[in-house]
Design a protein around this motif. Structure first.
Motif, mmCIF file in Angstrom:
data_model
loop_
_atom_site.group_PDB
_atom_site.id
_atom_site.type_symbol
_atom_site.label_atom_id
_atom_site.label_comp_id
_atom_site.label_asym_id
_atom_site.label_seq_id
_atom_site.Cartn_x
_atom_site.Cartn_y
_atom_site.Cartn_z
ATOM 1 N N ALA A 1 0.830 -1.207 0.000
ATOM 2 C CA ALA A 1 0.000 0.000 0.000
ATOM 3 C C ALA A 1 0.864 1.257 0.000
ATOM 4 N N HIS A 2 1.954 1.219 0.747
ATOM 5 C CA HIS A 2 2.869 2.366 0.806
ATOM 6 C C HIS A 2 3.519 2.613 -0.558
ATOM 7 N N ASN B 1 -4.958 1.040 0.400
ATOM 8 C CA ASN B 1 -5.577 0.537 1.626
ATOM 9 C C ASN B 1 -5.137 -0.917 1.842
ATOM 10 N N PRO B 2 -4.344 -1.195 2.886
ATOM 11 C CA PRO B 2 -3.871 -2.567 3.114
ATOM 12 C C PRO B 2 -4.995 -3.588 3.239
ATOM 13 N N LEU C 1 10.272 -2.802 -0.223
ATOM 14 C CA LEU C 1 9.558 -3.172 -1.437
ATOM 15 C C LEU C 1 9.718 -2.057 -2.469
ATOM 16 N N VAL C 2 10.301 -2.386 -3.632
ATOM 17 C CA VAL C 2 10.596 -1.355 -4.637
ATOM 18 C C VAL C 2 9.840 -1.572 -5.948
ATOM 19 N N ALA D 1 3.859 -1.032 -10.376
ATOM 20 C CA ALA D 1 4.458 0.139 -9.722
ATOM 21 C C ALA D 1 5.922 -0.150 -9.440
ATOM 22 N N VAL D 2 6.787 0.811 -9.753
ATOM 23 C CA VAL D 2 8.223 0.706 -9.466
ATOM 24 C C VAL D 2 8.647 1.979 -8.762
#
Length: 279
Positions: free
Chosen positions: A141-142, A157-158, A180-181, A201-202
């Protein structure tokens, strides 16, 4: 503004609300008849939503097309033995108009010039990839919150991410040490025949490292091993990177969904790409 709601109409599943200013018929139940078309139009009028967007088997498309829906994309063999159509109904002319069409056409032509060139699928030794589990939901989520200003589903939202995982959505992630990247997911259809490759997402600091390509290859392998043959994506039409990723991966362009999705702060058009994998 809160995200749109997932609802059941007759036996079918829709997403509806003002966030994307639309109704999205996500899954048309086999037992639902032509009357669902009028139901959706009546709901859009009642809520004053400017677009209805429907994903339907070709054999179920006629009632939609005869009621004013337009075919915007076709994914061959999305359903067992038949094509999937993406159909759109526009209640207002502004929702249909594309002021940025020339720019989006250029993104597409650049992507198509890279057709089948392949994506790097090996990661640098400092990175490792694995399937993400519910305990990774906060990190995921972050990452999504850092990547997207807005998104059509509540992926920051987790709890929502945990629900997605429990419902069978497969998330892959790339870690640099404990951080997490990169992440992406495969959303498997209820009939188990197709999968939407989505939620890429990266981390901005880790671009150009082949992360997206490695994630795509890993998800494809995972789906193929499960017997899933039709892979597709709904990608931001303005993004050179994501469209080139799928073109390089030998996906075919299927069509464009105009002003379809609230992503990164505004309504954006989306390109559909597909690939059929012989299992």
């Amino acid at each position: 503004m809160s995200h749109d709601s997932i609802l059941t109409v007759s036996k079918s599943t829709i997403q509806m609300g003002g966030y994307n200013d639309r109704i999205y018929l996500m899954s048309l139940a086999a037992e639902d008849g032509p009357e669902i078309v009028d139901e959706l139009i009546n709901m859009a009028v009642a809520e004053d939503l400017s677009k209805i967007f429907a994903k339907v088997p070709a054999s179920k498309s006629l009632p939609f097309l005869s009621s004013g829906f337009e075919k915007e994309a076709v994914v061959p063999d999305m359903f067992d033995g038949e094509d999937g159509l993406f159909l759109s109904f526009y209640r207002y002319l502004w929702r249909k108009e594309q002021s940025d069409r020339a720019g989006l056409d250029h993104v597409l032509s650049v992507a198509e010039s890279k057709k089948g060139k392949g994506n790097v699928s090996t990661l640098p030794s400092s990175l490792r990839m694995r399937r993400l589990m519910p305990e990774d939901a906060h990190s995921l989520a972050h990452l999504y919150g850092r990547t997207f200003q807005t998104y059509p589903f509540p992926i920051t939202n987790p709890e929502f991410l945990c629900q997605e995982m429990e419902a069978g959505v497969r998330f892959m992630g790339v870690y640099e040490d404990a951080r997490l990247v990169g992440a992406a997911s495969a959303e498997i259809s209820s009939d188990g025949y197709s999968a939407e490759m989505t939620d890429f997402a990266v981390d901005p600091g880790c671009r150009k490292m082949g992360i997206a390509g490695a994630l795509l290859r890993a998800l494809e392998k995972d789906c193929s091993e499960s017997g899933i043959k039709c892979l597709f994506t709904i990608a931001r039409a303005c993004s050179y990177g994501i469209n080139s990723l799928f073109s390089k991966g030998d996906y075919e362009f299927s069509g464009r969904l105009r002003n379809n999705t609230n992503i990164s702060g505004k309504l954006e058009s989306m390109n559909v790409w597909h690939k059929f994998v012989e299992v």
